[in-house]
Design a protein around this motif. Structure first.
Motif, PDB file in Angstrom:
ATOM      1  N   THR A  17       0.830  -1.206   0.000  1.00  0.00           N
ATOM      2  CA  THR A  17       0.000   0.000   0.000  1.00  0.00           C
ATOM      3  C   THR A  17       0.862   1.252   0.000  1.00  0.00           C
ATOM      4  N   LEU A  18       1.881   1.263   0.826  1.00  0.00           N
ATOM      5  CA  LEU A  18       2.755   2.429   0.896  1.00  0.00           C
ATOM      6  C   LEU A  18       3.509   2.651  -0.408  1.00  0.00           C
ATOM      7  N   VAL A  19       3.928   1.572  -1.042  1.00  0.00           N
ATOM      8  CA  VAL A  19       4.633   1.693  -2.326  1.00  0.00           C
ATOM      9  C   VAL A  19       3.688   2.250  -3.392  1.00  0.00           C
ATOM     10  N   LEU A  20       2.466   1.741  -3.439  1.00  0.00           N
ATOM     11  CA  LEU A  20       1.503   2.237  -4.426  1.00  0.00           C
ATOM     12  C   LEU A  20       1.140   3.698  -4.183  1.00  0.00           C
ATOM     13  N   LEU A  21       0.973   4.069  -2.926  1.00  0.00           N
ATOM     14  CA  LEU A  21       0.666   5.464  -2.624  1.00  0.00           C
ATOM     15  C   LEU A  21       1.835   6.380  -2.971  1.00  0.00           C
ATOM     16  N   ASN A  22       3.048   5.909  -2.707  1.00  0.00           N
ATOM     17  CA  ASN A  22       4.231   6.684  -3.064  1.00  0.00           C
ATOM     18  C   ASN A  22       4.328   6.855  -4.585  1.00  0.00           C
ATOM     19  N   GLU A  23       4.034   5.797  -5.324  1.00  0.00           N
ATOM     20  CA  GLU A  23       4.064   5.870  -6.789  1.00  0.00           C
ATOM     21  C   GLU A  23       2.985   6.824  -7.298  1.00  0.00           C
ATOM     22  N   LEU A  24       1.827   6.825  -6.662  1.00  0.00           N
ATOM     23  CA  LEU A  24       0.773   7.773  -7.032  1.00  0.00           C
ATOM     24  C   LEU A  24       1.240   9.213  -6.852  1.00  0.00           C
ATOM     25  N   VAL A  25       1.882   9.482  -5.733  1.00  0.00           N
ATOM     26  CA  VAL A  25       2.365  10.844  -5.464  1.00  0.00           C
ATOM     27  C   VAL A  25       3.431  11.244  -6.475  1.00  0.00           C
ATOM     28  N   GLU A  26       4.348  10.336  -6.791  1.00  0.00           N
ATOM     29  CA  GLU A  26       5.395  10.639  -7.770  1.00  0.00           C
ATOM     30  C   GLU A  26       4.797  10.921  -9.145  1.00  0.00           C
ATOM     31  N   ARG A  27       3.805  10.145  -9.545  1.00  0.00           N
ATOM     32  CA  ARG A  27       3.173  10.361 -10.845  1.00  0.00           C
ATOM     33  C   ARG A  27       2.387  11.666 -10.871  1.00  0.00           C
ATOM     34  N   LEU A 112      -6.900   4.089 -10.658  1.00  0.00           N
ATOM     35  CA  LEU A 112      -7.977   3.109 -10.802  1.00  0.00           C
ATOM     36  C   LEU A 112      -7.565   1.742 -10.270  1.00  0.00           C
ATOM     37  N   GLU A 113      -6.298   1.393 -10.428  1.00  0.00           N
ATOM     38  CA  GLU A 113      -5.816   0.117  -9.895  1.00  0.00           C
ATOM     39  C   GLU A 113      -5.881   0.106  -8.367  1.00  0.00           C
ATOM     40  N   VAL A 114      -5.518   1.213  -7.745  1.00  0.00           N
ATOM     41  CA  VAL A 114      -5.587   1.292  -6.277  1.00  0.00           C
ATOM     42  C   VAL A 114      -7.034   1.178  -5.825  1.00  0.00           C
ATOM     43  N   ILE A 115      -7.943   1.827  -6.540  1.00  0.00           N
ATOM     44  CA  ILE A 115      -9.360   1.747  -6.179  1.00  0.00           C
ATOM     45  C   ILE A 115      -9.873   0.317  -6.341  1.00  0.00           C
ATOM     46  N   GLU A 119      -9.558  -3.786  -1.645  1.00  0.00           N
ATOM     47  CA  GLU A 119      -9.827  -4.900  -0.730  1.00  0.00           C
ATOM     48  C   GLU A 119      -8.568  -5.715  -0.465  1.00  0.00           C
ATOM     49  N   GLU A 120      -7.689  -5.798  -1.460  1.00  0.00           N
ATOM     50  CA  GLU A 120      -6.431  -6.520  -1.277  1.00  0.00           C
ATOM     51  C   GLU A 120      -5.429  -5.702  -0.458  1.00  0.00           C
ATOM     52  N   LEU A 121      -5.446  -4.404  -0.656  1.00  0.00           N
ATOM     53  CA  LEU A 121      -4.452  -3.550  -0.001  1.00  0.00           C
ATOM     54  C   LEU A 121      -4.751  -3.342   1.482  1.00  0.00           C
ATOM     55  N   TRP A 122      -6.019  -3.291   1.830  1.00  0.00           N
ATOM     56  CA  TRP A 122      -6.410  -3.140   3.225  1.00  0.00           C
ATOM     57  C   TRP A 122      -7.149  -4.406   3.639  1.00  0.00           C
ATOM     58  N   LYS A 123      -6.378  -5.446   3.968  1.00  0.00           N
ATOM     59  CA  LYS A 123      -6.949  -6.769   4.206  1.00  0.00           C
ATOM     60  C   LYS A 123      -7.631  -6.892   5.565  1.00  0.00           C
ATOM     61  N   ASN A 124      -6.919  -6.581   6.628  1.00  0.00           N
ATOM     62  CA  ASN A 124      -7.524  -6.822   7.938  1.00  0.00           C
ATOM     63  C   ASN A 124      -8.443  -5.667   8.334  1.00  0.00           C
ATOM     64  N   GLU A 125      -9.193  -5.883   9.375  1.00  0.00           N
ATOM     65  CA  GLU A 125     -10.249  -4.961   9.791  1.00  0.00           C
ATOM     66  C   GLU A 125      -9.705  -3.598  10.218  1.00  0.00           C
ATOM     67  N   LYS A 130      -9.306   2.332   8.570  1.00  0.00           N
ATOM     68  CA  LYS A 130      -8.491   3.536   8.361  1.00  0.00           C
ATOM     69  C   LYS A 130      -8.364   3.918   6.880  1.00  0.00           C
ATOM     70  N   ARG A 131      -8.946   3.134   6.002  1.00  0.00           N
ATOM     71  CA  ARG A 131      -8.844   3.380   4.566  1.00  0.00           C
ATOM     72  C   ARG A 131      -9.413   4.747   4.184  1.00  0.00           C
ATOM     73  N   HIS A 132     -10.515   5.119   4.748  1.00  0.00           N
ATOM     74  CA  HIS A 132     -11.137   6.409   4.451  1.00  0.00           C
ATOM     75  C   HIS A 132     -10.203   7.568   4.850  1.00  0.00           C
TER      76      HIS A 132
END
Length: 149
Positions: A17-27, A112-115, A119-125, A130-132
């Motif tokens: 999740t952190l890697v994907l969010l970091n890549e989003l910010v860089e893009r 769109l991939e993150v969206i 469900e895969e990125l935030w697996k546990n309860e 905290k996803r919101h």
């Protein structure tokens, strides 16, 4: 990854999740850079176009010669250089605009991939709750909307 530790994201977050969010910010930053360059070259192109057009009109009014003599390098070198510079800036504008479009498409596809994979990125309860907060943080600080496709 050090920049991610400075983020005030609710914990715990998975590494993916952190890697994907970091890549989003860089893009997003890359997209902003190309947008700024595109605006700069657009303004420069318009300025050069107006300047070369007004200079050609002035040159045509001053001289009684044929139009092709206005474009000769020996009679009016400044007009020819200005027209060549205008053409070069137009080329740069087109090139940066294409890169901007590509950067926008890459950002949107990753968003769109993150969206889709939320469900895969935030697996546990605890992560899912905290996803919101993560989505709100990304929207407020980086103008990346992860709420809707």
């Amino acid at each position: 990854m050090d920049a991610l530790k400075q983020w005030n994201l609710p914990q715990p977050q998975s590494d993916v999740t952190l890697v994907l969010l970091n890549e989003l910010v860089e893009r997003k930053l890359e997209e902003k850079q190309y947008k700024a360059k595109s605006q700069y070259y657009g303004y420069a192109f318009m300025l050069l176009l107006v300047a070369s057009g007004s200079l050609m009109v002035y040159q045509l009014q001053v001289t009684t010669s044929v139009l092709w003599e206005v474009f000769s390098f020996s009679k009016a070198p400044f007009i020819v250089i200005l027209l060549m510079l205008t053409g070069f800036v137009y080329y740069l504008l087109r090139r940066v605009t294409k890169k901007l479009k590509k950067a926008e498409d890459e950002l949107d596809s990753l968003r769109l991939e993150v969206i889709d994979r939320s469900e895969e990125l935030w697996k546990n309860e605890s992560q899912w709750e905290k996803r919101h907060d993560v989505f709100s943080y990304m929207k407020e600080n980086y103008d990346i909307n992860l709420f809707y496709k």
